[in-house]
Design a protein around this motif. Structure first.
Motif, PDB file in Angstrom:
ATOM      1  N   SER A  36      -2.410   1.645  12.919  1.00 65.08           N
ATOM      2  CA  SER A  36      -1.206   1.903  11.723  1.00 65.08           C
ATOM      3  C   SER A  36       0.102   1.416  12.818  1.00 65.08           C
ATOM      4  O   SER A  36       0.269   1.976  13.998  1.00 65.08           O
ATOM      5  CB  SER A  36      -1.145   3.466  11.533  1.00 65.08           C
ATOM      6  OG  SER A  36       0.211   3.575  10.917  1.00 65.08           O
ATOM      7  N   VAL A  38      -8.389   4.942  -4.707  1.00 69.17           N
ATOM      8  CA  VAL A  38      -7.419   3.912  -5.094  1.00 69.17           C
ATOM      9  C   VAL A  38      -7.253   3.509  -6.327  1.00 69.17           C
ATOM     10  O   VAL A  38      -8.136   3.345  -7.159  1.00 69.17           O
ATOM     11  CB  VAL A  38      -7.898   2.919  -3.859  1.00 69.17           C
ATOM     12  CG1 VAL A  38      -9.095   2.164  -4.314  1.00 69.17           C
ATOM     13  CG2 VAL A  38      -6.753   2.071  -3.713  1.00 69.17           C
ATOM     14  N   THR A  51      -6.773  -1.519   5.608  1.00 66.56           N
ATOM     15  CA  THR A  51      -6.121  -2.607   6.160  1.00 66.56           C
ATOM     16  C   THR A  51      -7.388  -3.179   7.488  1.00 66.56           C
ATOM     17  O   THR A  51      -7.427  -4.340   7.534  1.00 66.56           O
ATOM     18  CB  THR A  51      -5.012  -2.435   6.598  1.00 66.56           C
ATOM     19  OG1 THR A  51      -3.922  -1.862   5.757  1.00 66.56           O
ATOM     20  CG2 THR A  51      -4.136  -3.570   7.442  1.00 66.56           C
ATOM     21  N   ARG A  68      -1.993   2.357  -4.641  1.00 65.58           N
ATOM     22  CA  ARG A  68      -2.021   3.589  -4.334  1.00 65.58           C
ATOM     23  C   ARG A  68      -3.243   4.427  -3.950  1.00 65.58           C
ATOM     24  O   ARG A  68      -4.305   4.348  -4.564  1.00 65.58           O
ATOM     25  CB  ARG A  68      -1.235   4.404  -5.317  1.00 65.58           C
ATOM     26  CG  ARG A  68      -0.933   5.915  -5.348  1.00 65.58           C
ATOM     27  CD  ARG A  68      -0.293   6.488  -6.568  1.00 65.58           C
ATOM     28  NE  ARG A  68       0.757   5.876  -6.720  1.00 65.58           N
ATOM     29  CZ  ARG A  68       1.253   5.271  -8.119  1.00 65.58           C
ATOM     30  NH1 ARG A  68       0.651   5.765  -9.308  1.00 65.58           N
ATOM     31  NH2 ARG A  68       2.477   4.562  -8.240  1.00 65.58           N
ATOM     32  N   LYS A 104      -4.918   4.121   3.821  1.00 63.36           N
ATOM     33  CA  LYS A 104      -4.194   2.780   3.959  1.00 63.36           C
ATOM     34  C   LYS A 104      -4.598   2.068   5.269  1.00 63.36           C
ATOM     35  O   LYS A 104      -4.710   0.592   5.229  1.00 63.36           O
ATOM     36  CB  LYS A 104      -2.669   2.872   3.892  1.00 63.36           C
ATOM     37  CG  LYS A 104      -2.171   3.660   2.548  1.00 63.36           C
ATOM     38  CD  LYS A 104      -0.676   3.727   2.611  1.00 63.36           C
ATOM     39  CE  LYS A 104      -0.128   4.752   3.838  1.00 63.36           C
ATOM     40  NZ  LYS A 104      -0.584   6.081   3.732  1.00 63.36           N
ATOM     41  N   GLU A 108       2.884  -0.972   4.221  1.00 64.68           N
ATOM     42  CA  GLU A 108       2.921   0.212   3.928  1.00 64.68           C
ATOM     43  C   GLU A 108       4.094   0.889   3.623  1.00 64.68           C
ATOM     44  O   GLU A 108       5.237   0.697   4.245  1.00 64.68           O
ATOM     45  CB  GLU A 108       2.158   1.203   4.840  1.00 64.68           C
ATOM     46  CG  GLU A 108       0.633   0.782   5.256  1.00 64.68           C
ATOM     47  CD  GLU A 108      -0.028   1.450   6.132  1.00 64.68           C
ATOM     48  OE1 GLU A 108       0.456   2.546   6.281  1.00 64.68           O
ATOM     49  OE2 GLU A 108      -0.924   0.823   6.835  1.00 64.68           O
ATOM     50  N   ASP A 116       4.747  -1.149   8.446  1.00 64.31           N
ATOM     51  CA  ASP A 116       4.789   0.365   8.061  1.00 64.31           C
ATOM     52  C   ASP A 116       6.257   0.646   7.826  1.00 64.31           C
ATOM     53  O   ASP A 116       6.948   0.892   9.006  1.00 64.31           O
ATOM     54  CB  ASP A 116       3.987   1.270   9.260  1.00 64.31           C
ATOM     55  CG  ASP A 116       4.035   2.475   8.566  1.00 64.31           C
ATOM     56  OD1 ASP A 116       5.037   2.981   7.799  1.00 64.31           O
ATOM     57  OD2 ASP A 116       3.217   3.543   9.009  1.00 64.31           O
ATOM     58  N   LEU A 130       0.897  -1.249  -0.008  1.00 65.04           N
ATOM     59  CA  LEU A 130       0.059   0.071  -0.061  1.00 65.04           C
ATOM     60  C   LEU A 130       0.775   1.158  -0.039  1.00 65.04           C
ATOM     61  O   LEU A 130       1.966   1.427   0.872  1.00 65.04           O
ATOM     62  CB  LEU A 130      -0.848   0.138   1.290  1.00 65.04           C
ATOM     63  CG  LEU A 130      -1.693  -1.261   1.678  1.00 65.04           C
ATOM     64  CD1 LEU A 130      -2.264  -0.972   2.989  1.00 65.04           C
ATOM     65  CD2 LEU A 130      -2.666  -1.522   0.380  1.00 65.04           C
ATOM     66  N   GLU A 131       0.699   2.214  -0.783  1.00 67.47           N
ATOM     67  CA  GLU A 131       1.329   3.536  -0.895  1.00 67.47           C
ATOM     68  C   GLU A 131       0.220   4.695  -0.923  1.00 67.47           C
ATOM     69  O   GLU A 131      -0.859   4.432  -1.497  1.00 67.47           O
ATOM     70  CB  GLU A 131       2.334   3.343  -1.968  1.00 67.47           C
ATOM     71  CG  GLU A 131       1.747   3.286  -3.280  1.00 67.47           C
ATOM     72  CD  GLU A 131       2.581   3.178  -4.502  1.00 67.47           C
ATOM     73  OE1 GLU A 131       2.544   3.787  -5.649  1.00 67.47           O
ATOM     74  OE2 GLU A 131       3.841   2.598  -4.360  1.00 67.47           O
TER      75      GLU A 131
END
Length: 146
Positions: A65, A142, A50, A129, A46, A113, A85, A38-39
């Motif tokens: 996160s 996305v 998730t 993205r 993101k 990420e 991450d 994921l960017e």
């Protein structure tokens, strides 16, 4: 693997529920031991994506996160989910020294990420993205890059 987004396809997601629903759809279609990248900028969705993904695999606790912890493991009935991450990681070897390969192999799904420096190591992993949509604070865009 048939995923909810094809390479090059973009979808607009209105609100948290839509982001989580797309995550759940990916969870149902990604095969075991998958890696998903994921960017996107901070706050682009993101982690919300998730959350939906992990919850669809049966994890019922809080999904947050891993920015400061670098990685979280979520034990779920559908199989453990690794959430990484890599934003603060300067050298990908730091992650490998933390047994990233073994953690990925032992997980039902690994979501990474900010993992651009790991793309070459996982050439078949899809890349999504996420982006904000100007003048629409609840909407996210996305795109499946790979």
């Amino acid at each position: 693997m048939t995923l909810p987004l094809n390479v090059g396809e973009t979808r607009l997601l209105c609100g948290l529920e839509a982001q989580q629903a797309l995550g759940a759809a990916f969870a149902r279609r990604l095969p075991p031991a998958s890696v998903l990248f994921l960017e996107g900028e901070l706050g682009a969705g993101k982690t919300s994506f998730t959350q939906g993904l992990v919850e669809a695999l049966g994890f019922t606790d809080s999904v947050t996160s891993p920015t400061y912890a670098l990685m979280h493991l979520y034990p779920a009935p559908g199989g453990r989910v690794l959430h990484v991450d890599a934003y603060r990681v300067r050298d990908p070897n730091e992650l490998y020294e933390m047994d990233l390969d073994d953690l990925i192999r032992g997980s039902r799904l690994s979501v990474i990420e900010w993992g651009e420096r790991l793309y070459a190591d996982y050439p078949d992993a899809p890349i999504l993205r996420f982006a904000h949509v100007d003048a629409q604070p609840e909407v996210r865009e996305v795109t499946r890059v790979r």
